[in-house]
Write an enzyme that holds these catalytic residues in place. Sequence first.
Site, PDB file in Angstrom:
ATOM      1  N   ASP A  18       0.730  -1.178   0.143  1.00 23.46           N
ATOM      2  CA  ASP A  18       0.017   0.164   0.015  1.00 23.46           C
ATOM      3  C   ASP A  18       0.846   1.172   0.148  1.00 23.46           C
ATOM      4  O   ASP A  18       1.809   1.649   0.807  1.00 23.46           O
ATOM      5  CB  ASP A  18      -1.004  -0.185   1.293  1.00 23.46           C
ATOM      6  CG  ASP A  18      -1.748  -1.198   1.461  1.00 23.46           C
ATOM      7  OD1 ASP A  18      -1.987  -2.001   0.604  1.00 23.46           O
ATOM      8  OD2 ASP A  18      -2.489  -1.394   2.539  1.00 23.46           O
ATOM      9  N   GLU A  53     -10.511  -2.037   3.738  1.00 30.20           N
ATOM     10  CA  GLU A  53      -9.231  -1.276   4.032  1.00 30.20           C
ATOM     11  C   GLU A  53      -9.031  -0.195   3.342  1.00 30.20           C
ATOM     12  O   GLU A  53      -9.742   0.429   2.516  1.00 30.20           O
ATOM     13  CB  GLU A  53      -8.221  -2.488   3.375  1.00 30.20           C
ATOM     14  CG  GLU A  53      -8.066  -3.818   4.051  1.00 30.20           C
ATOM     15  CD  GLU A  53      -6.912  -4.617   3.670  1.00 30.20           C
ATOM     16  OE1 GLU A  53      -6.468  -5.292   4.483  1.00 30.20           O
ATOM     17  OE2 GLU A  53      -7.045  -5.013   2.424  1.00 30.20           O
TER      18      GLU A  53
END
Length: 514
Positions: free
Chosen positions: A47, A228
Site C-alpha cells: 500500500d 481497508e
Amino acid sequence: MITAITVLSLFGSCNKTEKKEVEENGLMSEQWRPQIHFSPKAQWMNDPNGMVYHDGEYHLFYQYHPNSSVWGSMHWGHAVSKDLMHWQHLPIALYPDSLGTIFSGSAVADVNNTSGFGKDGKTPLVAIFTNHSHEKEREGQIDYQTQSIAYSLDNGRTWMKYENNPVLDNPGIRDFRDPKVRWHESTQKWIMTLAVKDRVSFYSSSDLKEWTLESSFGQDEEHNGVVECPDLFPLNYNGEEKWVLLISLNPGFLHGGSGTKYYIGEFDGTEFTPDDLNAPTHWFDFGKDNYAGVTWSNIPEEDGRTLFIGWMSNWQYATVVPTEQWRSAMTLPRSLELVEGAGGKPVLIGEVVNTIENIAGEWQEKSDLPVAAAEAGSLEFNLEKEAAYQLSLEFDLQMDATATIDLYNEAGDSIFITLDKNRELVVFDRIDSGETAFNENFPGKYDAPVAFDGPVKVDLYIDQSSVEMFINGGKVQMTNLVFPETLLTGVEIYGSGESMLTTAKGRVLNSIWR
C-alpha cells in the site's frame, strides 16, 4: 466476419530478459522492471502511505519489508518527487517498535501547528499510522491494532514517534486500521477516516493526539470482504462541493480478489451521507491491479488537483508474481474529478497527471488512416529504444461493431482489448500475455461497461509489466499487470461490422530512472 482495420508495426525491439543489478545512475533494468512506474529498489512493497506535499516535494511512503520479497514485518519505505514522475529513493522512514509493526496510514502538514510539534517556525509533518502487534495476535487477543503518530521537522527525512502513543486505542475489534487524516475546514478539525472491519468510522481531533468517534458508515452493507485503506475528500461538481469516499475491499472485487469502490455524497464533519446508497456499486478501476489507493494531502490551493496513486497488484497473487529482486509497483499518479455520467449523475474519473509530459517524446500521428474495416492497411511509428510508450486511439463503432487492439511481442505474447458496442463493454484479455502460470487467478478476461454514445477514445500506457487503460478521458479505468517475455511493442488493430479507426498516435515514454 472479422476483417483487419490496420496493423501498427513493431515500435522497436528491446531485450529485457537479462538480469541486471541496479546501475549507479539509478536505472533499474531487470526483466519486468517498470520504467515509468515507481517501484522499490528491492524487496516487498504494497500500500501507498503517508502521501503529502510539502516544500516542493511529493512524499510517497509505502508498506515495505526490507528483508524479503514477500509480505512480512512492515516498515514505511520512503521516496520523494518534484513532478510525480521521477522519484528519489530515501532511507526507511518508520521502523517497528514496541507497539508493533507499521501498517498503513497517512501524513499531513500541520501548518497551524495544532499538534504543538512545530519548532522555530518549522511546519511539522505528522504521520498517522497503525501499529500491529504480532505478539498480541499470536496470544489470541483481538485488540492488536492501534493508531499512533510520529512527526518530522526536516521535510520527512527523520521522524520522532510521539511519546504517548498510541493516540487511539483499540476498542476490541480485530480489524482497526489504515487511518486517513485530512483537515476539515468548516469545523476546524482533523478528520480521521478509519477502516473498522465491515465499515468506515470517522473520528475528529483538534490536535492529532486526542480523537473522538463521530460516526460510522457501511455497516449495513454486504461488502463481501474486509474494508481497508479508506479515503474521504471533497471534489467540485457543477459548482457544488461533493464528498467522495473510497473503500478498498479484500476480497470482494468484481473480478475477484482485492479492488476499490467509491461513494459520492455529503460530509458535514460528523457523518457521511451517500447520495444514493441503493445505486449499483461504483468501481474505481475495473482492472485486476489497482488497490489500496489514496490521495495526497496538502496540495496547494492554487494547484487545486486531487492526486491519487494505487498499489499495482492484487492480493490473490501479489506474493508470487514472477519478479525476484523486488515485488510490486505503484500505478501512474492520477488526477481525480467528478463529471456527469449516465442519467446525469456524477461519476469519479481519473486521468494520468499532466507531468507525464516530462518523460514523453513527440507524438507521431497518422493522418492517412484506413478507417473502415474493409480497408486493410498498415502504419509505422519510429519509436526506438523505448522504455515504455503511450498509444492514443479513437474509434467510431456503429450498430453491432467491435474493434480489437492486440498488443504483442516477437515471442508470441499478446493481450487483446476489445470494444464491443452491442454489449456496451470493453474486455481486457491477458490469458496469453506471457508468464501466467504462477497463480490460477492471474490469466483471465476482465470487462468494464462503456457508453458508446459517440466516438470512443482509448489511451494506453504500456510498461514492462503493466498496461493502464483510460477510456473517454478516464470515465473507465483498467489497470492490469502482464509479464511478457519482452515489452509488448507490436500493435495490431482489427474489427468487425461498421468499425472505424479515426485517430492513431503514439509516443515514447522515457525511463524515470535515467
